[in-house]
Write an enzyme that holds these catalytic residues in place. Structure first.
Site, PDB file in Angstrom:
ATOM      1  N   TYR A  92      10.701   4.859   1.715  1.00 35.91           N
ATOM      2  CA  TYR A  92      11.844   3.957   2.148  1.00 35.91           C
ATOM      3  C   TYR A  92      13.036   4.255   1.525  1.00 35.91           C
ATOM      4  O   TYR A  92      13.568   3.822   2.134  1.00 35.91           O
ATOM      5  CB  TYR A  92      10.730   2.395   2.484  1.00 35.91           C
ATOM      6  CG  TYR A  92      10.139   1.907   2.622  1.00 35.91           C
ATOM      7  CD1 TYR A  92      10.495   1.449   4.003  1.00 35.91           C
ATOM      8  CD2 TYR A  92       8.244   2.510   2.701  1.00 35.91           C
ATOM      9  CE1 TYR A  92       9.184   1.469   5.229  1.00 35.91           C
ATOM     10  CE2 TYR A  92       7.595   1.898   3.730  1.00 35.91           C
ATOM     11  CZ  TYR A  92       8.302   1.426   4.715  1.00 35.91           C
ATOM     12  OH  TYR A  92       6.876   1.125   5.551  1.00 35.91           O
ATOM     13  N   ASP A 122       1.217  -1.700   0.218  1.00 41.83           N
ATOM     14  CA  ASP A 122       0.268   0.385   0.002  1.00 41.83           C
ATOM     15  C   ASP A 122       0.556   1.784   0.569  1.00 41.83           C
ATOM     16  O   ASP A 122       0.195   2.435  -0.161  1.00 41.83           O
ATOM     17  CB  ASP A 122      -0.584  -0.012   1.514  1.00 41.83           C
ATOM     18  CG  ASP A 122       0.578   0.199   2.732  1.00 41.83           C
ATOM     19  OD1 ASP A 122       1.480  -0.693   2.285  1.00 41.83           O
ATOM     20  OD2 ASP A 122      -0.073   0.572   3.670  1.00 41.83           O
TER      21      ASP A 122
HETATM   22  C1  G6P Z   1       3.995   0.814   5.619  1.00 40.30           C
HETATM   23  C2  G6P Z   1       4.247  -0.407   4.815  1.00 40.30           C
HETATM   24  C3  G6P Z   1       4.284  -1.191   5.561  1.00 40.30           C
HETATM   25  C4  G6P Z   1       4.352  -1.478   6.425  1.00 40.30           C
HETATM   26  C5  G6P Z   1       3.511  -0.393   7.124  1.00 40.30           C
HETATM   27  C6  G6P Z   1       3.983  -0.360   9.084  1.00 40.30           C
HETATM   28  O1  G6P Z   1       2.221   0.379   5.212  1.00 40.30           O
HETATM   29  O2  G6P Z   1       3.903  -0.038   3.108  1.00 40.30           O
HETATM   30  O3  G6P Z   1       4.647  -1.878   3.899  1.00 40.30           O
HETATM   31  O4  G6P Z   1       4.348  -2.631   7.379  1.00 40.30           O
HETATM   32  O5  G6P Z   1       3.705   0.823   6.471  1.00 40.30           O
HETATM   33  O6  G6P Z   1       3.445   0.185  10.078  1.00 40.30           O
HETATM   34  P1  G6P Z   1       3.621   0.208  11.390  1.00 40.30           P
HETATM   35  O7  G6P Z   1       2.117   0.910  11.305  1.00 40.30           O
HETATM   36  O8  G6P Z   1       3.164  -1.290  11.616  1.00 40.30           O
HETATM   37  O9  G6P Z   1       5.040   0.308  11.795  1.00 40.30           O
END
Ligand code: G6P
Length: 438
Positions: A261, A169
């Site tokens: 990223y 996403d």
């Molecule tokens: C985004 C990235 C995902 C990741 C997530 C982490 O949605 O696309 O790959 O896992 O962020 O989010 P969090 O809130 O768990 O740090």
């Protein structure tokens, strides 16, 4: 009517997916929704919350099931959404903190944390893909499991014919943040983008209503006024640093808009400098989202239902639901997907797993090839990353310490083979219960 199984049903991302499913019941009519998880307590909590969501919305025709049994979870299903986190947040914390001890990036999907997580995730996801092949081989698997490039490569090797779409996403999240910050409507955009997962660049953002490529003006705006965290990020301020780094990247490399990223590979020194070695993102999630969800399940159990679910689940779930709709109705909608390159990026190795736009319909994915070669700067960065990821997947299948060490050494956040070995050995100890024997 459809049977949908969510593998990793106990995840705190499940309500977001269900929220999207409930908004689109007319397009994706569901008969049965199964939550599958190997952690029965988390699955139970989530069952209570989802059951409450269904009732609140007045949906009584959907059978909701919680299970830890693969046969029950994966028999007769039409779609399987996979979003597992092998080892949970306790292991995510180690992925983030171990590299930081050695002065390296501590991140769940990038750098050596991502590699440690990759070696854990492969086994868990292969297991689920295997169950689907056994019990419902015609079902579509829509995969959100991280780290996406690594698990996609592993699934391709073991189950080349599996009906799986690998999606992330993040590009949607970046586009939505840009649109909200600078006053555009993302729904009007046709974006051109290429890269690997969490490692790519926009090359054009065509706005259908403005009838022009808006990327150059967005790059100018990014360098003048950095973006703020948008509402759909559920007001989570920890994304602020990420979006600020997008301005730093576009100021220095103003040809493209980068995936946020990429900061971890281009500016690892800044990221390490700003990191709190004792309290990482895993701790924030544990003390925020995880705690709130547990609390919510407890309140439902105690019958205190007021005010529950009046919070924002974010947009994360909508993307996967939109893909399922595009498959079911053969809509050929355009998504950013993680697919085998096979010449789509002409001057990159054929067998790389790349993230590019693709159409999605009843027969699956139709990737859109680039019209020309990519530049040497991006190609060099991508080639090193692809090779490192492939070596890591080799290490998994061959049980090879040597290949793992090569992968760790080649990772672009690592300054020397000495440090790579120190981190690998430390991580091997921490991941004994999860990694294959190397
Ligand atoms: C985004 C990235 C995902 C990741 C997530 C982490 O949605 O696309 O790959 O896992 O962020 O989010 P969090 O809130 O768990 O740090």
């Amino acid at each position: 009517n459809l049977n949908i199984t969510i593998a990793g049903g106990g995840s705190t991302y499940t309500p977001g997916i269900v929220q999207a499913l409930l908004n689109d019941l007319d397009k994706l009519p569901i008969k049965k929704l199964v939550l599958y998880d190997n952690d029965p307590q988390r699955n139970r909590d989530m069952y209570l919350i989802i059951d409450f969501m269904l009732k609140k919305k007045g949906v009584c025709h959907v059978e909701l099931v919680e299970t830890t049994k693969p046969k029950e979870a994966f028999s007769k299903c039409d779609f399987v959404f996979t979003q597992i986190r092998v080892g949970g947040l306790e292991m995510r914390e180690k992925d983030e903190k171990i590299p930081l001890k050695y002065g390296l990036i501590g991140q769940e999907t990038c750098g050596l944390g991502g590699f440690a997580y990759g070696l854990r995730s492969i086994k868990g996801l292969l297991e689920i893909v295997g169950y689907v092949q056994d019990y419902s081989p015609e079902a579509w698997i829509l995969n959100y499991t991280n780290p996406e490039s690594i698990v996609a490569e592993a699934v391709r090797r073991q189950y080349p014919k599996a009906k799986i779409l690998n999606a992330c996403d993040m590009t949607i999240s970046i586009e939505e943040t840009i649109a909200v910050n600078y006053g555009y409507d993302r729904k009007n955009w046709i974006s051109d983008y290429y890269g690997l997962n969490h490692f790519g660049w926009y090359t054009k953002i065509y706005d259908k209503s403005l009838k022009r490529d808006v990327m150059p003006e967005i790059i100018r705006k990014l360098s003048i006024s950095p973006m703020k965290v948008a509402d759909f990020n559920a007001g989570d301020e920890s994304w602020q640093e990420t979006y600020s780094m997008m301005s730093v990247m576009t100021k220095n490399f103003p040809q493209n808009i980068p995936n946020s990223y990429l900061q971890y590979y281009l500016y690892p020194d800044i990221a390490v400098e700003h990191a709190d070695k004792e309290y990482t993102r895993a701790n924030k999630v544990m003390n925020g989202r995880e705690k709130n969800t547990k609390e919510m399940a407890r309140k439902i159990c105690e019958g205190k239902k007021e005010d529950i679910l009046n919070f924002n689940f974010g947009e994360h779930g909508q993307y996967i639901v939109d893909m399922a709709i595009s498959i079911l109705h053969d809509l050929h909608q355009r998504f950013m997907l993680i697919v085998p390159n096979k010449g789509a990026i002409p001057n990159l190795r054929e067998d790389a797993v790349v993230e590019i736009p693709a159409y999605v319909g009843a027969t699956g994915v139709e990737p859109i090839s680039l019209r020309g070669n990519i530049c040497d700067f991006h190609k060099g960065l991508m080639e090193a990353q692809v090779a490192a990821e492939k070596l890591l997947v080799d290490a998994y299948f061959e049980g090879s310490y040597q290949k793992a060490l090569q992968a760790f050494t080649l990772n672009q956040t690592v300054p020397s083979a000495r440090v790579a070995k120190l981190v690998l050995d430390d991580m091997m100890g921490a991941n004994k219960a999860y990694w294959p024997e190397l």
